[in-house]
Scaffold this motif. Structure first.
Motif, PDB file in Angstrom:
ATOM      1  N   ASN A 276     -50.820 -15.989 102.029  1.00  0.00           N
ATOM      2  CA  ASN A 276     -50.450 -17.376 102.353  1.00  0.00           C
ATOM      3  C   ASN A 276     -50.630 -18.291 101.148  1.00  0.00           C
ATOM      4  N   THR A 277     -51.727 -18.096 100.416  1.00  0.00           N
ATOM      5  CA  THR A 277     -51.980 -18.902  99.214  1.00  0.00           C
ATOM      6  C   THR A 277     -50.898 -18.656  98.169  1.00  0.00           C
ATOM      7  N   ALA A 278     -50.531 -17.374  97.994  1.00  0.00           N
ATOM      8  CA  ALA A 278     -49.479 -17.045  97.036  1.00  0.00           C
ATOM      9  C   ALA A 278     -48.129 -17.621  97.472  1.00  0.00           C
ATOM     10  N   LEU A 279     -47.857 -17.615  98.778  1.00  0.00           N
ATOM     11  CA  LEU A 279     -46.618 -18.206  99.295  1.00  0.00           C
ATOM     12  C   LEU A 279     -46.556 -19.705  99.003  1.00  0.00           C
ATOM     13  N   GLU A 280     -47.677 -20.380  99.183  1.00  0.00           N
ATOM     14  CA  GLU A 280     -47.702 -21.818  98.898  1.00  0.00           C
ATOM     15  C   GLU A 280     -47.458 -22.079  97.421  1.00  0.00           C
ATOM     16  N   ARG A 281     -48.009 -21.201  96.581  1.00  0.00           N
ATOM     17  CA  ARG A 281     -47.800 -21.349  95.146  1.00  0.00           C
ATOM     18  C   ARG A 281     -46.326 -21.127  94.782  1.00  0.00           C
ATOM     19  N   LEU A 282     -45.671 -20.207  95.482  1.00  0.00           N
ATOM     20  CA  LEU A 282     -44.279 -19.885  95.182  1.00  0.00           C
ATOM     21  C   LEU A 282     -43.290 -20.887  95.765  1.00  0.00           C
ATOM     22  N   THR A 283     -43.552 -21.336  97.006  1.00  0.00           N
ATOM     23  CA  THR A 283     -42.560 -22.134  97.729  1.00  0.00           C
ATOM     24  C   THR A 283     -42.940 -23.586  97.911  1.00  0.00           C
ATOM     25  N   GLY A 284     -44.224 -23.887  97.666  1.00  0.00           N
ATOM     26  CA  GLY A 284     -44.687 -25.247  97.905  1.00  0.00           C
ATOM     27  C   GLY A 284     -45.067 -25.506  99.343  1.00  0.00           C
TER      28      GLY A 284
ATOM     29  N   THR B  22     -42.249 -13.342 101.467  1.00  0.00           N
ATOM     30  CA  THR B  22     -43.535 -12.699 101.765  1.00  0.00           C
ATOM     31  C   THR B  22     -43.771 -11.513 100.846  1.00  0.00           C
ATOM     32  N   ARG B  23     -42.702 -10.725 100.610  1.00  0.00           N
ATOM     33  CA  ARG B  23     -42.850  -9.576  99.694  1.00  0.00           C
ATOM     34  C   ARG B  23     -43.256 -10.049  98.303  1.00  0.00           C
ATOM     35  N   ARG B  24     -42.580 -11.103  97.824  1.00  0.00           N
ATOM     36  CA  ARG B  24     -42.902 -11.606  96.491  1.00  0.00           C
ATOM     37  C   ARG B  24     -44.350 -12.081  96.418  1.00  0.00           C
ATOM     38  N   ALA B  25     -44.804 -12.771  97.462  1.00  0.00           N
ATOM     39  CA  ALA B  25     -46.188 -13.234  97.481  1.00  0.00           C
ATOM     40  C   ALA B  25     -47.162 -12.062  97.504  1.00  0.00           C
ATOM     41  N   LEU B  26     -46.846 -11.040  98.308  1.00  0.00           N
ATOM     42  CA  LEU B  26     -47.698  -9.857  98.378  1.00  0.00           C
ATOM     43  C   LEU B  26     -47.724  -9.125  97.036  1.00  0.00           C
ATOM     44  N   GLU B  27     -46.584  -9.079  96.369  1.00  0.00           N
ATOM     45  CA  GLU B  27     -46.530  -8.451  95.046  1.00  0.00           C
ATOM     46  C   GLU B  27     -47.359  -9.238  94.035  1.00  0.00           C
ATOM     47  N   ASP B  28     -47.364 -10.577  94.165  1.00  0.00           N
ATOM     48  CA  ASP B  28     -48.200 -11.385  93.282  1.00  0.00           C
ATOM     49  C   ASP B  28     -49.685 -11.114  93.528  1.00  0.00           C
ATOM     50  N   VAL B  29     -50.048 -10.960  94.791  1.00  0.00           N
ATOM     51  CA  VAL B  29     -51.446 -10.693  95.134  1.00  0.00           C
ATOM     52  C   VAL B  29     -51.884  -9.320  94.626  1.00  0.00           C
ATOM     53  N   SER B  30     -51.023  -8.315  94.821  1.00  0.00           N
ATOM     54  CA  SER B  30     -51.392  -6.932  94.515  1.00  0.00           C
ATOM     55  C   SER B  30     -51.113  -6.520  93.087  1.00  0.00           C
ATOM     56  N   GLY B  31     -50.132  -7.185  92.443  1.00  0.00           N
ATOM     57  CA  GLY B  31     -49.705  -6.728  91.123  1.00  0.00           C
ATOM     58  C   GLY B  31     -48.831  -5.500  91.185  1.00  0.00           C
TER      59      GLY B  31
END
Length: 428
Positions: free
Chosen positions: A28-36, A61-70
């Motif tokens: 969710n944090t990564a999604l907020e960073r990506l989409t605002g 969601t996939r992009r955010a998860l990829e950011d979290v996991s690397g």
């Protein structure tokens, strides 16, 4: 719908200390960073991924998860809708944990390459203010560790913050100095996760954190964090009863040029070397290493700049704590008791975990000298929270109780201890 469980994602979450809820929060944090906009995931969303009910999350969601996991989504066991099955490499990762590990480390390296590539588009400029924010979070992890010790929650928070630091590499453009600092921050958090796992006696998990921390430390070039990781590795192997490996790991830390520049780092390396010699039952080498550690500490300039993790714990009290451990292992109980009293007298108030461990070891030293009454009174000073929830303290107190019953069966001290521990069980 194919509901084959996503065991790759489950393994990755277990390795990085994520629960379903904590991974949902991170995404969710990564999604907020990506989409605002804040993400709307919760624990049930992640459980659906693990159960295989959702095999290919939405693109954001996939992009955010990829950011979290690397890692790319397919490397986490997700299957694109156009594909009937996992690619062979991903299937092989399910069967081969070592390959999964190599993929994770490869993901870290790929992140570094992508971040450093010229012309890469970025969302924002990453600067030292981001690093400073992570440094503050690191100080909070250190403080929690000294209060509570090796709780799983501390390990999980540290691992999640390591991922957050690493994900910043892909979140925008940055100077080489900032990138190195981010890798150092990720290594520092991962080393704290490693230490929490060591302190909680979760040794196999600690080794996984250690390998990732070592990789990140090399990418950062930070000598201080390299020292911390290798010094922790020496402690890990000492607790596992592998003194040869403990010596080898601690020697890596002690041979860094940082120890030649700063006597306080040299002192810590020597003090931990003394503890390893004690575990190996080498009396002469134990005394020599601890004497050298004391001399180095006296040479250290208190005004020198040092990392927060070192300043938070290493002082005369910690040196005496390591000497206590060494002499207790050697069976030199009067000397162990001497160092225990010196340690307890000098411990700073925030060192709750160290106070509980030192008090327990003091009780062992007193009991080994035949003073069951005093030893029992000492052991009863350990707070119930530490006695029941800290793995190392719990085990040492169980061993104390067994030794007390063996050496003073039917005594008043033994009866008092039995009644005291029964109270712990009722309050647990």
């Amino acid at each position: 719908m194919d509901t084959t469980r996503n065991t790759v994602l489950e393994a990755w979450m277990a390795e990085h200390g994520y629960s379903s809820n904590s991974l949902a929060d991170a995404v969710n944090t990564a999604l907020e960073r990506l989409t605002g906009r804040p993400g709307g995931l919760d624990g049930s969303s992640v459980r659906a991924w693990k159960a295989g009910r959702v095999t290919w999350p939405k693109s954001a969601t996939r992009r955010a998860l990829e950011d979290v996991s690397g890692l790319p989504a397919v490397a986490l066991g997700f299957v694109p809708r156009s594909r009937p099955s996992l690619p062979p490499a991903t299937l092989q990762q399910q069967k081969d944990p070592d390959m999964k590990r190599r993929t994770l480390v490869g993901g870290i390296a790929a992140t570094a390459a992508a971040a450093a590539a010229p012309g890469t588009s970025s969302l924002r400029r990453i600067g030292m203010s981001d690093v400073n924010r992570l440094t503050q979070r690191f100080a909070e992890i250190i403080a929690s560790d000294h209060r509570h010790g090796g709780h799983l929650g501390i390990e999980q928070r540290a691992a999640a913050l390591a991922d957050e630091a690493l994900n910043l590499q892909n979140a925008g453009s940055a100077t080489q100095r900032v990138r190195s600092s981010l890798y150092a921050s990720a290594a520092a958090f991962r080393s704290s996760a490693m230490w929490a796992a060591i302190d909680g006696r979760r040794y196999d998990i600690a080794k996984g954190h250690m390998r990732e921390a070592q990789t990140l430390a090399e990418m950062s070039g930070d000598q201080a964090i390299k020292f911390r990781i290798w010094s922790h590795a020496g402690t890990l192997y000492r607790h596992m009863g592998r003194p040869a490996d403990a010596f080898a790991a601690n020697d890596v830390a002690r041979n860094l040029h940082l120890t030649r520049k700063d006597p306080l780092f040299a002192s810590l390396g020597l003090a931990r070397q003394g503890a390893i010699h004690g575990a190996a039952h080498d009396r002469a080498s134990t005394r020599r290493a601890l004497d050298q550690a004391q001399d180095a500490m006296l040479r250290a300039d208190p005004a020198d700049h040092r990392p927060v993790w070192l300043l938070a714990f290493y002082d005369q009290a910690e040196l005496d704590h390591l000497a206590l451990s060494a002499y207790l292992a050697l069976g030199d109980y009067p000397t162990a008791e001497f160092h225990a009293h010196r340690c307890l007298a000098a411990l700073r108030p925030h060192m709750a975990r160290s106070r509980a461990i030192t008090t327990t070891r003091l009780a062992h030293a007193q009991l080994a000298q035949g003073d069951a009454e005093t030893a029992t009174a000492t052991a009863r000073q350990v707070p119930a929270d530490a006695a029941t929830r800290h793995a190392r303290v719990s085990r040492m107190l169980q061993e104390f109780g067994a030794a007390l019953r063996a050496t003073a069966p039917g005594s008043t001290a033994s009866q008092t201890w039995t009644e005291h521990t029964a109270g712990w069980k009722m309050s647990a």
